[in-house]
Scaffold this motif. Structure first.
Motif, short mmCIF file in Angstrom:
data_model
loop_
_atom_site.label_atom_id
_atom_site.label_comp_id
_atom_site.label_asym_id
_atom_site.label_seq_id
_atom_site.Cartn_x
_atom_site.Cartn_y
_atom_site.Cartn_z
N PRO A 1 0.83 -1.21 0.00
CA PRO A 1 0.00 0.00 0.00
C PRO A 1 0.87 1.26 0.00
CG PRO A 1 -0.92 -1.61 1.50
CD PRO A 1 0.40 -2.17 1.04
N GLY A 2 0.59 2.15 -0.93
CA GLY A 2 1.36 3.38 -1.06
C GLY A 2 2.43 3.34 -2.12
N ASP A 3 2.76 2.14 -2.63
CA ASP A 3 3.81 2.05 -3.65
C ASP A 3 3.32 2.47 -5.03
OD1 ASP A 3 5.65 1.14 -1.82
OD2 ASP A 3 5.41 -0.98 -2.33
N LEU A 4 2.03 2.30 -5.30
CA LEU A 4 1.45 2.63 -6.60
C LEU A 4 0.39 3.70 -6.43
CD1 LEU A 4 0.96 -0.93 -8.15
CD2 LEU A 4 2.60 0.79 -8.90
N VAL A 5 0.40 4.69 -7.32
CA VAL A 5 -0.55 5.80 -7.25
C VAL A 5 -1.26 5.92 -8.60
CG1 VAL A 5 -0.84 8.26 -6.78
CG2 VAL A 5 1.02 7.00 -5.67
N ILE A 6 -2.58 5.95 -8.58
CA ILE A 6 -3.34 6.21 -9.80
C ILE A 6 -3.26 7.70 -10.11
CG2 ILE A 6 -5.63 6.13 -10.87
CD1 ILE A 6 -6.25 3.76 -8.99
N THR A 7 -2.74 8.05 -11.30
CA THR A 7 -2.43 9.45 -11.60
C THR A 7 -3.19 10.04 -12.78
OG1 THR A 7 -0.53 8.64 -12.88
CG2 THR A 7 -0.10 9.35 -10.61
N GLU A 8 -3.83 9.21 -13.62
CA GLU A 8 -4.53 9.78 -14.78
C GLU A 8 -5.53 8.77 -15.32
OE1 GLU A 8 -3.32 12.34 -18.82
OE2 GLU A 8 -1.77 11.36 -17.59
N VAL A 9 -6.67 9.27 -15.78
CA VAL A 9 -7.73 8.41 -16.29
C VAL A 9 -8.30 9.02 -17.57
CG1 VAL A 9 -9.97 7.34 -15.84
CG2 VAL A 9 -8.35 7.67 -13.95
N MET A 10 -8.35 8.23 -18.64
CA MET A 10 -9.05 8.62 -19.86
C MET A 10 -10.29 7.73 -19.97
SD MET A 10 -9.51 10.37 -22.64
CE MET A 10 -8.02 11.18 -23.26
N ALA A 11 -11.45 8.29 -19.58
CA ALA A 11 -12.69 7.52 -19.58
C ALA A 11 -13.49 7.69 -20.86
CB ALA A 11 -13.54 7.91 -18.37
N ASP A 12 -13.24 8.77 -21.61
CA ASP A 12 -14.06 9.05 -22.79
C ASP A 12 -13.20 9.57 -23.93
OD1 ASP A 12 -16.19 9.38 -24.47
OD2 ASP A 12 -17.00 11.14 -23.47
#
Length: 392
Positions: free
Chosen positions: A229-240
């Protein structure tokens, strides 16, 4: 998909739904909470030696950490194009232990052979010897589905490559299945019902045992570097995406705070979407770098993304509402982001680099639309695999 017709159930458990003229959705399924990949098809024997009748079987694997019960699910079989489907309803409990297997067979006698755990009798008919489709579903949720191809050899099971992590997305790839190799310990038996599959012939020399992977950088096999926990960070999302269709162009970017491998990491959304990342090669992400997970790994159809680290099979929601993405490892949460705003067509939602950790990326205001001057591939706004821009 047709719902379970009451008139079919009243007479027999045979669900050849064309025989009962009932509108889809008229009957609610007796199963809830199932997600794609909760169980995975890993082995089939469509053409036993001698007569097929009463000897065909298929194997399921439970990749989770808790036992599951198949009661209420539909097991179905059809031609490769999905036509002439027949389905069996699990009315009784059939438990599949965590990290365990269950073998379902076309058994017509009162007693089960030693390698079969549960019989669906003659309800599915004969599996196609030149190819076919088998799967499980709960209502409109397809838990897993596999199309297998011929030629099928008599007495030889088709297996999902034993050196790979069983996964409901990866087992869609025909190239990851093979004829079961002969086993010296079982007198040359060409099947492995109820136990882990062997490696497919021609791949076992990769020498990749469990909890290990083949490094593309060094060409050697090494132990997996499991993220905490804490090693990976979600930083960007292209949903459309706008340049290409959603089914090819959606993607998620993650950032590593230390050297980790994504093998065995699961990506899920707020609904039933779930993908387990797995491969014999190391899904390496070095500290201080970004990795892209996408619906398609092919740059010619995914909008021109940089090399993709892994792919996922579920869609990302575009409209307003409660949305979430989660990274986990064996049910341990690694990171989660949530939002309620609608996606802007052709524009990714990116994390301010000054807030790049698993605590500060929880706040919706830590994300903002990618500025219009930052485009990739075929022209959509985003910075996949590269540094994000500060939110202003």
């Amino acid at each position: 998909m047709r719902a379970v017709p009451i008139c079919c159930l009243a007479v027999t458990l045979v669900l050849v739904c064309g025989a009962c003229d009932l509108a889809p959705g008229a009957v609610e399924p007796a199963c809830e909470g199932w997600r794609p990949g909760d169980v995975v098809l890993t082995e089939l024997l469509p053409d036993p030696e001698g007569t097929d009748t009463g000897q065909e079987w298929m194997e399921l694997y439970n990749p989770g950490r808790s036992a599951v019960d198949l009661r209420g699910l539909l097991l179905y079989a059809a031609r490769p194009d999905g036509s002439q489907e027949k389905a069996y309803l699990f009315e009784a409990s059939v438990s599949v232990e965590a990290r365990g297997y269950v073998v379902l067979g076309d058994v017509r006698s009162e007693s089960l052979p030693a390698h079969v755990n549960h019989s669906y009798s003659d309800i599915l008919g004969s599996l196609g010897n030149s190819g076919g489709l088998v799967g499980l579903r709960c209502g409109d949720v397809v838990v897993d589905e596999v199309r297998y191809t011929g030629p099928i050899r008599s007495g030889v099971a088709r297996i999902y490559d034993g050196k790979l992590v069983p996964d409901a997305l990866d087992n869609d790839e025909v190239s990851r299945w093979c004829d079961a190799p002969a086993s010296a310990s079982d007198g040359g038996m060409r099947a492995s019902p109820g136990v882990a599959n062997p490696a497919c012939a021609g791949t076992e020399d990769a020498g990749v045992p469990a909890d290990s992977c083949l490094s593309s950088r060094t060409g050697t096999v090494r132990s997996l570097s499991r993220p905490r926990p804490g090693d990976l960070v979600i930083t960007e999302v292209m949903a459309d995406p706008k340049a290409v269709a959603d089914a090819q162009g959606e993607w998620v970017e993650v950032y590593a705070l230390r050297d980790v491998d994504l093998n065995g990491v699961t990506l899920t959304n707020e609904g039933s979407g779930r993908t387990l990342l797995g491969d014999s090669r190391c899904l390496e992400l070095r500290a201080g770098t970004h990795g892209v997970l996408a619906r398609s790994a092919e740059a010619t159809i995914n909008g021109g993304l940089p090399p993709v680290l892994g792919s996922f099979a579920f869609g990302l929601s575009n409209g307003e509402g409660s949305h979430a993405l989660r990274l986990s490892l064996e049910e341990t949460l690694l990171d989660e982001v949530a939002w309620t705003s609608a996606a802007i067509p052709g524009v990714s939602r990116q994390l301010d680099p000054a807030r790049r950790d698993v605590t500060r990326n929880d706040a919706p205001e830590s994300f903002c639309p990618t500025p219009k001057d930052f485009r990739f591939g075929k022209g959509d706004q985003g910075t996949p695999g590269a540094e994000n821009r500060p939110c202003t």
